[in-house]
Design an enzyme around this catalytic site. Structure first.
Site, PDB file in Angstrom:
ATOM      1  N   PRO A 292       0.827  -1.220   0.000  1.00 47.73           N
ATOM      2  CA  PRO A 292       0.000   0.000   0.000  1.00 47.73           C
ATOM      3  C   PRO A 292       0.859   1.267   0.000  1.00 47.73           C
ATOM      4  O   PRO A 292       0.359   2.349  -0.305  1.00 47.73           O
ATOM      5  CB  PRO A 292      -0.795  -0.091   1.310  1.00 47.73           C
ATOM      6  CG  PRO A 292      -0.614  -1.469   1.830  1.00 47.73           C
ATOM      7  CD  PRO A 292       0.591  -2.066   1.189  1.00 47.73           C
TER       8      PRO A 292
ATOM      9  N   GLU B  92       1.902  -8.949   8.288  1.00 54.94           N
ATOM     10  CA  GLU B  92       2.362  -7.559   8.434  1.00 54.94           C
ATOM     11  C   GLU B  92       3.332  -7.163   7.314  1.00 54.94           C
ATOM     12  O   GLU B  92       3.953  -6.116   7.384  1.00 54.94           O
ATOM     13  CB  GLU B  92       3.038  -7.372   9.799  1.00 54.94           C
ATOM     14  CG  GLU B  92       2.059  -7.325  10.958  1.00 54.94           C
ATOM     15  CD  GLU B  92       1.006  -6.231  10.778  1.00 54.94           C
ATOM     16  OE1 GLU B  92       1.385  -5.083  10.555  1.00 54.94           O
ATOM     17  OE2 GLU B  92      -0.190  -6.567  10.867  1.00 54.94           O
TER      18      GLU B  92
ATOM     19  N   ARG C  63      -3.080  -7.793 -20.936  1.00 55.39           N
ATOM     20  CA  ARG C  63      -4.030  -7.355 -21.972  1.00 55.39           C
ATOM     21  C   ARG C  63      -3.470  -6.202 -22.818  1.00 55.39           C
ATOM     22  O   ARG C  63      -4.055  -5.855 -23.846  1.00 55.39           O
ATOM     23  CB  ARG C  63      -5.414  -7.086 -21.414  1.00 55.39           C
ATOM     24  CG  ARG C  63      -5.525  -6.032 -20.366  1.00 55.39           C
ATOM     25  CD  ARG C  63      -6.832  -6.192 -19.604  1.00 55.39           C
ATOM     26  NE  ARG C  63      -8.024  -6.209 -20.446  1.00 55.39           N
ATOM     27  CZ  ARG C  63      -8.472  -5.196 -21.132  1.00 55.39           C
ATOM     28  NH1 ARG C  63      -7.833  -4.056 -21.111  1.00 55.39           N
ATOM     29  NH2 ARG C  63      -9.568  -5.310 -21.869  1.00 55.39           N
TER      30      ARG C  63
ATOM     31  N   ASP D 222      -9.839   0.880 -24.692  1.00 59.87           N
ATOM     32  CA  ASP D 222     -10.224   0.697 -23.294  1.00 59.87           C
ATOM     33  C   ASP D 222     -10.436   2.000 -22.555  1.00 59.87           C
ATOM     34  O   ASP D 222      -9.812   3.001 -22.883  1.00 59.87           O
ATOM     35  CB  ASP D 222      -9.090   0.000 -22.530  1.00 59.87           C
ATOM     36  CG  ASP D 222      -9.248  -1.487 -22.535  1.00 59.87           C
ATOM     37  OD1 ASP D 222     -10.320  -1.960 -22.914  1.00 59.87           O
ATOM     38  OD2 ASP D 222      -8.287  -2.163 -22.136  1.00 59.87           O
TER      39      ASP D 222
HETATM   40  N1  ADE Z   1      -0.976  -5.307   0.007  1.00 56.09           N
HETATM   41  C1  ADE Z   1      -1.975  -5.005   0.858  1.00 56.09           C
HETATM   42  N2  ADE Z   1      -2.696  -3.964   0.416  1.00 56.09           N
HETATM   43  C2  ADE Z   1      -2.142  -3.571  -0.774  1.00 56.09           C
HETATM   44  C3  ADE Z   1      -2.427  -2.553  -1.709  1.00 56.09           C
HETATM   45  N3  ADE Z   1      -3.434  -1.688  -1.546  1.00 56.09           N
HETATM   46  N4  ADE Z   1      -1.644  -2.450  -2.806  1.00 56.09           N
HETATM   47  C4  ADE Z   1      -0.609  -3.310  -2.978  1.00 56.09           C
HETATM   48  N5  ADE Z   1      -0.287  -4.287  -2.129  1.00 56.09           N
HETATM   49  C5  ADE Z   1      -1.036  -4.424  -1.029  1.00 56.09           C
END
Ligand code: ADE
Length: 250
Positions: A88, A115, A152, A167
């Site tokens: 994230p 984690e 793709r 697309d």
């Molecule tokens: N792992 C957990 N959440 C994630 C996300 N939003 N993007 C990439 N990897 C992740």
């Protein structure tokens, strides 16, 4: 151009069915494309194949160790590989990032769980990618999302080479509306122009619908769009018709 994707994970059983089904499965019938998952646990040096441990300093959950992960990485890496960690905290996935990544011959994707990985792994990866501002239980779905989007874009993967160009997002706009039979459902009719056989009018309608959908659902994209005169006129036309549309439920 992309020829191979290796996904390193603790859960290959989450990855494999997706890689072998539908479009990704078909795409691998080509000799020049390989998509594989690898179990990081296979690189553990202990009897139980454990690759996670408790975090130093205290925190809930378990952290994936750097050593087995690097051994897994070294087992697939070549001189042309780029390594991407799904997290994230990474740069947000977009069509422009995908157009850049699809030029790489070999991608190694690292999917964490729990984690996540020991942070020292960051010293050994080329890029970090996020699929959005939300947290999933692991990087498996993000790795598959990235792989699917890249595959793709390869020429010849979609039935018709034009499709990826048409697309949503490819030109910074959303797709136009699409319809199939029946021509009339309840009070809703397919737009007359689409059954008129008039090629140029149909092309104009598609651009108008695409601009209209982007205005309606993603005005932020429209604000950045480099309009030409035809598009400006078609969007104006869209607004006039929108005002007159008595069945408008959107
Ligand atoms: N792992 C957990 N959440 C994630 C996300 N939003 N993007 C990439 N990897 C992740």
């Amino acid at each position: 151009m992309l020829k191979r994707v290796d996904i390193l994970t603790l859960f290959p059983e989450l990855i494999d069915p997706y890689l072998s089904s539908s479009m990704l499965g078909r795409a691998q019938q080509r000799k020049d494309l390989v998509l594989l998952s690898h179990d990081i646990r296979a690189f553990a040096h202990n009897k139980h194949h454990q690759v996670d441990d408790i975090p130093y300093g205290g925190k809930m959950g378990m952290v994936i160790q750097v050593e087995p992960t690097l051994l897994a990485l070294e087992s697939v890496k070549t001189k042309v590989s780029k390594t991407i960690l799904l997290t994230p905290a990474g740069e947000k996935l977009s069509m422009s990032l995908c157009r850049d990544l699809v030029q790489t011959e070999h991608l190694v994707l690292l999917s964490g769980h729990y984690e996540g990985f020991d942070s020292r792994l960051l010293n050994y990866v080329d890029r970090c990618v996020s699929v959005g501002d939300y947290v999933l239980t692991g990087g498996e779905l993000p790795a598959l999302t990235l792989t699917d989007t890249l595959i793709r874009l390869l020429p010849g993967v979609l039935g018709n080479d034009e499709s990826a160009v048409m697309d949503s997002f490819f030109n910074g706009l959303l797709d136009w509306d699409v319809f199939t039979r029946p021509q009339k459902f309840d009070i809703f009719k397919v737009p007359d122009v689409l059954v008129s056989g008039h090629h140029q009018n149909i092309e104009h309608w598609k651009i108008k619908s695409s601009l209209g959908n982007t205005w309606r659902y993603r005005p932020d994209l429209l604000a950045r769009h480099p309009f030409n005169k035809e598009e400006r006129d078609l969007l104006r036309q869209f607004f006039v018709e929108e005002d007159k549309n008595e069945y408008n439920s959107r």
